[in-house]
Design a protein around this motif. Structure first.
Motif, PDB file in Angstrom:
ATOM      1  N   TYR A 217       1.142  -1.405   0.471  1.00  0.00           N
ATOM      2  CA  TYR A 217      -0.308  -0.266   0.151  1.00  0.00           C
ATOM      3  C   TYR A 217       0.868   1.520  -0.113  1.00  0.00           C
ATOM      4  O   TYR A 217       1.870   0.886   0.980  1.00  0.00           O
ATOM      5  CB  TYR A 217      -0.645  -0.158   1.098  1.00  0.00           C
ATOM      6  N   VAL A 218       0.666   1.816  -0.703  1.00  0.00           N
ATOM      7  CA  VAL A 218       0.984   3.731  -1.311  1.00  0.00           C
ATOM      8  C   VAL A 218      -0.303   4.167  -1.225  1.00  0.00           C
ATOM      9  O   VAL A 218      -1.249   3.962  -1.944  1.00  0.00           O
ATOM     10  CB  VAL A 218       1.652   3.559  -1.745  1.00  0.00           C
ATOM     11  N   ALA A 219      -0.282   5.438  -0.272  1.00  0.00           N
ATOM     12  CA  ALA A 219      -1.784   6.000  -0.189  1.00  0.00           C
ATOM     13  C   ALA A 219      -0.661   7.978  -0.419  1.00  0.00           C
ATOM     14  O   ALA A 219       0.363   8.205   0.701  1.00  0.00           O
ATOM     15  CB  ALA A 219      -2.416   6.017   0.794  1.00  0.00           C
ATOM     16  N   THR A 220      -1.638   9.095  -0.898  1.00  0.00           N
ATOM     17  CA  THR A 220      -1.482  10.535  -0.311  1.00  0.00           C
ATOM     18  C   THR A 220      -2.676  10.962  -0.252  1.00  0.00           C
ATOM     19  O   THR A 220      -4.103  10.617  -0.521  1.00  0.00           O
ATOM     20  CB  THR A 220      -0.694  11.187  -1.660  1.00  0.00           C
ATOM     21  N   ALA A 221      -2.180  11.684   1.036  1.00  0.00           N
ATOM     22  CA  ALA A 221      -3.322  12.058   1.800  1.00  0.00           C
ATOM     23  C   ALA A 221      -3.522  14.338   2.199  1.00  0.00           C
ATOM     24  O   ALA A 221      -2.588  14.747   1.952  1.00  0.00           O
ATOM     25  CB  ALA A 221      -4.290  11.590   2.430  1.00  0.00           C
ATOM     26  N   SER A 222      -4.563  14.486   2.101  1.00  0.00           N
ATOM     27  CA  SER A 222      -4.403  15.500   2.771  1.00  0.00           C
ATOM     28  C   SER A 222      -5.306  16.452   3.612  1.00  0.00           C
ATOM     29  O   SER A 222      -6.682  15.754   3.838  1.00  0.00           O
ATOM     30  CB  SER A 222      -4.757  16.809   1.008  1.00  0.00           C
ATOM     31  N   ILE A 223      -5.347  17.072   4.881  1.00  0.00           N
ATOM     32  CA  ILE A 223      -6.717  17.154   5.471  1.00  0.00           C
ATOM     33  C   ILE A 223      -7.521  18.402   5.109  1.00  0.00           C
ATOM     34  O   ILE A 223      -8.152  17.578   5.696  1.00  0.00           O
ATOM     35  CB  ILE A 223      -5.195  17.611   6.571  1.00  0.00           C
ATOM     36  N   SER A 224      -7.216  18.108   3.770  1.00  0.00           N
ATOM     37  CA  SER A 224      -8.645  19.638   2.327  1.00  0.00           C
ATOM     38  C   SER A 224      -9.436  18.374   2.685  1.00  0.00           C
ATOM     39  O   SER A 224     -10.486  19.064   2.215  1.00  0.00           O
ATOM     40  CB  SER A 224      -7.774  20.251   2.327  1.00  0.00           C
ATOM     41  N   HIS A 225      -9.227  17.471   2.753  1.00  0.00           N
ATOM     42  CA  HIS A 225      -9.915  16.283   2.000  1.00  0.00           C
ATOM     43  C   HIS A 225     -10.237  15.381   3.171  1.00  0.00           C
ATOM     44  O   HIS A 225      -8.804  14.070   3.027  1.00  0.00           O
ATOM     45  CB  HIS A 225      -9.647  15.664   0.481  1.00  0.00           C
TER      46      HIS A 225
END
Ligand code: TPP
Ligand code: SF4
Ligand code: MG
Lengths: 397, 302
Positions: free
Chosen positions: B185-193
């Protein structure tokens, strides 16, 4: 694991790996480097043959090896690694972290030259710079002692009055790749001497705690004091554990130092590592010729046996002391020489430093004889020397 | 079918009230890092061991005796998150304990000095979670450039000088490097979403093996913007394509978010002091980099 007692013909590296096996280590993290490689390979074989169910982390560097060991030890497991030379240098940053967190990791260091010039042979310039890392630092004379030292190492390191990591040096090739007879006890006997590790604190979700915090000046000095105290306590525990080991397994290593024919000696040589064996022979021969030569094998560099060295001198028969070093603190002298001088501050006795075997050059009987000859001359007032480079091109001894 | 597949995913409504990263820490106002950590911990829960290397999070959450963590927490050094968590995870496995071991490193501790230990741990597929909170510079030591600092940005080691205006090289694509490791697993994320963020945390919690979670972490102090704008800036990063949200399993992108309307990069950098000196040509160069990345990830021109 049910290993029977057996007599092996083993290299120093194999004795180290087998010692770790007998110590029933939970986690090993290591990276290969000549001349330590055989330890890693042997342990990998134990794992792949199903002899142990230890977790073996084949990390991508020695820095990671020590980091992983610290993580595993912090999580409460008995942890083992081994390295050499450049690998130990790469680990350097992590060493005081292991001691500062009081994690009893055991690590054989197969002593090898640190570049430059690059070389793979025996020299102590890899281990000596770790002097102030907070690790217990021992030295080894033969392959039997390698195996025994792993077992004693855990027992000393895990003692709650100590709780410090433990490294010991064994000479590259002279021990690491040379076979000798080694007696291995059964795993049952070892279990009695060395029960499973019981950490006093660990990373446990049922008892959350922080380990290795960012710590302001209000608290760090006390930690340093405690570590210093642990290292001082280690002297007592080393003596107790060597005695207990002798009682159980019948091999007596005499604590921090071992004396050989010192009772009436008028000159003594203090040695580290395999040169001790050569020096034993030389002492026997000199004794045959009526020369009162004695020998002291130094087993621990940290904690340093200051009291033991002083007690020796108190005996008054000794008129000159030689100190053998296999590395040099440039511009000053050998690290052991510096320690011995420090221990004997205030005593009016000649102390001569012999630098030999550096870069892995063989130290043969003739070299040790030269050392005793010089000591004799010093005792008789014929010469007065401080530092003597033995068997060095273009340098007069 | 697991909960995730049935669509009963974590969302803001059913997010647990539990706190494992507690108030009283000393992050700057408006810092995204505690938002990331606090929300993540609500899902990861009690049976978690946390490691942080040297970074802002170590200092603002792990200063003795004011530890913000309610779960076992440890720190060793800076460049060894990958190997430190490997050791702890293997030990706990040997002890038969079911504990999630998580390392939370900054971009410096991930892209630069820590990449070797990270890559090693990923290649071994250690059963751990590695989180990178990416504030695009070495903030803890006073805003120096890192391999993550975007083109043009001013840091204390890439000052906007008379001759050279900020950083000359583009940001390294760390998540793509991790994708190349063929890990679960690789994931990118943002606190805006945040809903997307929470779903990803919940999903990775239940995966075995190496998980890499990379979150953009706006930093008002280092990026020089009004602390009330953290979430807004994070959103603009996503909308401009400066930051792309996706998930990848064993190297394959399985889910990628595409902004409804792509905004020009100029809109993202406006209001951030670190980009203030940029000339129109420099902004164009940054836009070209964003467009190249867009094309690579979405397989079409923006
Ligand atoms: C070996 C080593 N080199 C340098 C440092 C100094 N140092 C501590 S934190 C840090 C920067 C951390 O940057 P990053 O990982 O991006 O985290 P941030 O502080 O930005 O959150 C540096 C350079 C260190 N602790 N150890
Ligand atoms: S400097 Fe930036 S990353 Fe560090 S605590 Fe402040 S806002 Fe957060
Ligand atoms: Mg950073």
């Amino acid at each position: 694991m049910n290993l029977k007692a057996r007599k092996m013909v083993a290299t120093g590296d194999h004795a180290a790996a087998y010692g770790a096996l007998l110590a029933n280590v939970d986690v090993v993290a290591a990276y290969p480097i000549t001349p330590q490689t055989l330890i890693v390979e042997d342990f990998a074989t134990f794992v792949d043959d199903g002899i142990t169910d230890a977790e073996f982390i084949m990390v991508e560097s020695e820095h990671s090896a020590m980091s992983a060991c610290i993580g595993a030890a912090a999580a409460g497991s008995r942890t083992f690694t081994a390295t050499s030379s450049q690998g130990l240098a790469l680990m350097h940053e992590m060493l005081p972290i292991a001691s500062g967190l009081h994690l009893p990791i055991v690590m054989p260091v197969v002593n090898r030259t640190v570049a430059a010039p690059i070389g793979i042979w025996c020299e102590y310039n890899d281990i000596m710079p770790q002097r102030d890392s907070g690790w217990i630092i021992g030295f080894i004379e033969d392959n039997q002692e390698v195996l025994d030292m792993v077992l004693m190492g855990y027992k000393i390191a895990e003692h709650h009055d100590v709780l410090l990591p433990f490294m010991f040096g064994l000479d590259a090739f002279i021990l690491s790749h040379t076979v000798e007879p080694v007696e291995a006890p059964s795993s049952d006997e070892v279990m009695k001497f060395l029960p499973s590790y019981k950490p006093i604190a660990s990373l446990d979700p049922d008892k959350p705690m922080a380990i290795g915090t960012f710590t302001p000046p209000e608290y760090i000095q006390e930690e340093r004091y405690q570590t210093d105290k642990c290292m001082r306590n280690a002297k007592r525990i080393i003596k107790n554990v060597t005695k207990e080991f002798a009682d159980v397994f019948g091999r007596n290593y005499h604590g921090l130092i071992e004396e050989y024919k010192t009772d009436d000696a008028d000159v003594i040589l203090i040695t580290l590592g395999t040169v001790t064996g050569t020096a034993r022979d030389v002492v026997d021969e000199l004794r045959g010729r009526g020369i009162k030569a004695g020998l002291v094998k130094l087993r621990f560099f940290r904690p340093f046996p200051v009291e033991e060295v002083r007690m020796l001198i108190e005996r008054e028969n000794i008129k000159a002391i030689g100190v053998y070093d296999r590395s040099v603190s440039y511009g000053v002298g050998g690290p052991l020489y510096i320690e011995v001088k420090n221990s004997l501050y205030g005593y009016d006795l000649p102390i001569i430093n012999f630098l030999a075997g550096i870069g892995g050059r063989d130290v043969v009987k003739g070299d040790v004889e030269k050392m005793y000859k010089i000591l004799q001359d010093v005792k008789d007032g014929k010469t007065r020397k401080d530092i003597v480079w033995i068997n060095t091109r273009g340098v007069k001894e | 079918m697991d909960k995730y597949e049935r669509g009963e995913r974590m969302n803001l409504k059913n997010l647990p009230d539990d706190e494992y990263f507690t108030p009283g820490h000393t992050a700057c106002p408006g810092c995204a890092a505690p938002i990331i950590v606090r929300n993540m911990m609500k899902i990861l829960g009690k049976d978690t061991v946390i490691y942080t290397p040297a970074n802002c999070l170590l200092v603002f959450g792990g200063t003795y005796p004011y530890i913000a963590w309610k779960v076992p927490y440890f720190h060793e050094a800076f460049e060894n998150t990958g190997s430190s968590i490997s050791g702890a995870a293997r030990a706990l496995k040997k002890q038969g304990k079911k504990v999630t071991v998580v390392g939370i490193a900054g971009d410096g501790g991930t892209y630069d000095i820590g990449i070797q230990a990270l890559s090693g741990a990923a290649e071994r597929n250690e059963d751990v979670i590695y989180v990178c909170y990416d504030n695009e510079a070495y903030m803890n030591t006073g805003i120096q450039r890192s391999g993550s600092t975007p083109y043009g940005a001013e840091t204390t080691t890439t000052p906007a000088g008379k001759k050279i205006l900020g950083k000359l090289r583009h940001k390294k694509d760390m998540a793509e490097i991790m994708r190349a490791h063929d890990i679960p697993y690789v994931a990118t994320a943002s606190i805006s979403h945040i809903a997307d963020f929470l779903k990803k945390v919940e999903k990775m919690k239940n995966i075995e093996g190496f998980r890499y979670f990379h979150v953009l972490s706006p930093c008002p102090t280092g990026w020089r913007y009004d602390p009330s704008k953290t979430v807004e800036i994070a959103r603009k990063a996503v909308d401009s394509g400066m930051w792309t949200l996706y998930e990848a399993e064993y190297g394959e992108i399985t889910n990628i978010y595409k902004p409804k309307k792509k905004i020009p990069v100029e809109e993202y950098i406006r209001g951030q002091g670190r980009f203030r000196h940029m000339t129109p040509e420099m902004i164009e160069e940054l836009q070209r980099w964003v467009d190249r990345k867009w094309e690579r990830l979405y397989g079409e021109k923006p």
